[in-house]
Design a protein around this motif. Structure first.
Motif, mmCIF file in Angstrom:
data_model
loop_
_atom_site.group_PDB
_atom_site.id
_atom_site.type_symbol
_atom_site.label_atom_id
_atom_site.label_comp_id
_atom_site.label_asym_id
_atom_site.label_seq_id
_atom_site.Cartn_x
_atom_site.Cartn_y
_atom_site.Cartn_z
ATOM 1 N N SER A 1 56.535 57.558 73.737
ATOM 2 C CA SER A 1 56.177 56.201 73.359
ATOM 3 C C SER A 1 56.770 55.156 74.331
ATOM 4 O O SER A 1 56.475 54.165 74.627
ATOM 5 C CB SER A 1 56.168 55.885 71.614
ATOM 6 N N LYS B 1 42.334 52.941 69.736
ATOM 7 C CA LYS B 1 43.474 52.460 68.803
ATOM 8 C C LYS B 1 44.983 52.747 69.431
ATOM 9 O O LYS B 1 46.047 51.798 69.328
ATOM 10 C CB LYS B 1 43.483 53.178 67.652
ATOM 11 N N GLY B 2 45.032 53.778 70.212
ATOM 12 C CA GLY B 2 46.382 53.989 71.029
ATOM 13 C C GLY B 2 46.767 52.838 71.897
ATOM 14 O O GLY B 2 47.971 52.560 71.794
ATOM 15 N N TYR B 3 46.009 52.562 72.750
ATOM 16 C CA TYR B 3 46.003 51.436 73.691
ATOM 17 C C TYR B 3 46.421 50.253 72.955
ATOM 18 O O TYR B 3 47.324 49.488 73.409
ATOM 19 C CB TYR B 3 44.957 51.295 74.687
ATOM 20 N N GLU B 4 45.715 49.912 72.012
ATOM 21 C CA GLU B 4 45.768 48.557 70.935
ATOM 22 C C GLU B 4 47.201 48.705 70.642
ATOM 23 O O GLU B 4 47.741 47.561 70.550
ATOM 24 C CB GLU B 4 44.847 48.516 70.061
ATOM 25 N N ASP B 5 47.672 49.615 70.068
ATOM 26 C CA ASP B 5 48.956 49.715 69.520
ATOM 27 C C ASP B 5 50.054 49.755 70.427
ATOM 28 O O ASP B 5 51.259 49.306 69.989
ATOM 29 C CB ASP B 5 49.320 51.305 68.630
ATOM 30 N N TYR B 6 49.981 49.734 71.795
ATOM 31 C CA TYR B 6 50.908 49.221 72.828
ATOM 32 C C TYR B 6 50.824 47.945 73.284
ATOM 33 O O TYR B 6 51.310 47.602 74.426
ATOM 34 C CB TYR B 6 50.699 50.408 74.031
ATOM 35 N N ASP C 1 48.130 62.179 69.061
ATOM 36 C CA ASP C 1 47.921 61.606 67.578
ATOM 37 C C ASP C 1 46.400 62.353 67.088
ATOM 38 O O ASP C 1 46.554 62.644 65.987
ATOM 39 C CB ASP C 1 47.981 60.110 67.652
ATOM 40 N N THR D 1 49.937 59.943 74.297
ATOM 41 C CA THR D 1 49.900 59.876 72.965
ATOM 42 C C THR D 1 48.855 59.912 72.012
ATOM 43 O O THR D 1 49.025 60.496 71.011
ATOM 44 C CB THR D 1 51.284 58.838 72.772
ATOM 45 N N ALA D 2 47.659 59.176 72.621
ATOM 46 C CA ALA D 2 46.544 59.175 71.804
ATOM 47 C C ALA D 2 46.030 60.686 71.526
ATOM 48 O O ALA D 2 45.454 60.833 70.254
ATOM 49 C CB ALA D 2 45.613 58.379 72.567
#
Length: 181
Positions: A106, A149-154, A95, A91-92
């Protein structure tokens, strides 16, 4: 006891694969990156850059393969299992290229959680482009930001592995893990 799932991620040319190979040589079980295999298979079918030509199909293949790798950890007797990239990488990257993807991408990332995430920053001195790595170094820097950011968003805490010798990088990761396992 189920192995702790440890992701090593980073943009292209960050030293990820060298680090994973070193860990494997040291006796740690690893799950290798599958994107090059997906790319090469598409090229055999006449599609030069599947991600650029059909990012959803490419990403579906990656997500499916990484989910399979995730579930294979149930059979790992070691205390840790290292992954060269995880499902949130999919997903990162989507994005990064600003392509909308199905909600199940997601959902899969939220439902199948890794234990620890280590991200390697871009490293210009070792960066090289090749047949499967078509991004510029500047793009690699942006991809790094999207990955973090992608990992942090999860909901993950992401450890940024300092640039340095392979031994220093591995020691950094193993020292962080000692406090967790």
């Amino acid at each position: 006891m189920e192995a702790k799932r440890i992701v090593i991620t980073g943009g292209p040319g960050s030293g990820k694969t060298v680090l994973i190979n070193y860990l494997e040589k040291e006796g740690y079980p690893v799950k290798h990156e599958i994107s090059r295999a997906v790319i090469l298979e598409a090229q055999k079918e006449g599609v030069e850059q599947l991600f650029l030509e059909n990012p959803i199909l490419f990403s579906e293949k990656l997500l499916e393969g990484r989910l399979k790798q995730f579930h294979e950890s149930n059979d790992c007797a070691a205390p840790v299992l290292f992954y060269d990239r995880g499902m949130p990488d999919v997903t990162a990257y989507m994005d990064f290229v600003n392509v909308h993807y199905p909600t199940n991408f997601s959902e899969t990332c939220f439902e199948n959680k890794y234990d620890e995430i280590f991200v390697l920053p871009p490293w210009e001195e070792i960066y090289e482009q090749d047949n499967e790595r078509y991004e510029s170094f500047e793009q690699a820097e942006k991809i790094f930001d999207f990955l973090k950011k992608g990992y942090e968003d999860y909901g993950y805490h992401v450890y940024e592995v300092p640039v340095g010798s392979i031994k220093d990088r591995v020691d950094y990761i193993l020292n962080k893990l000692k406090a967790k396992i």
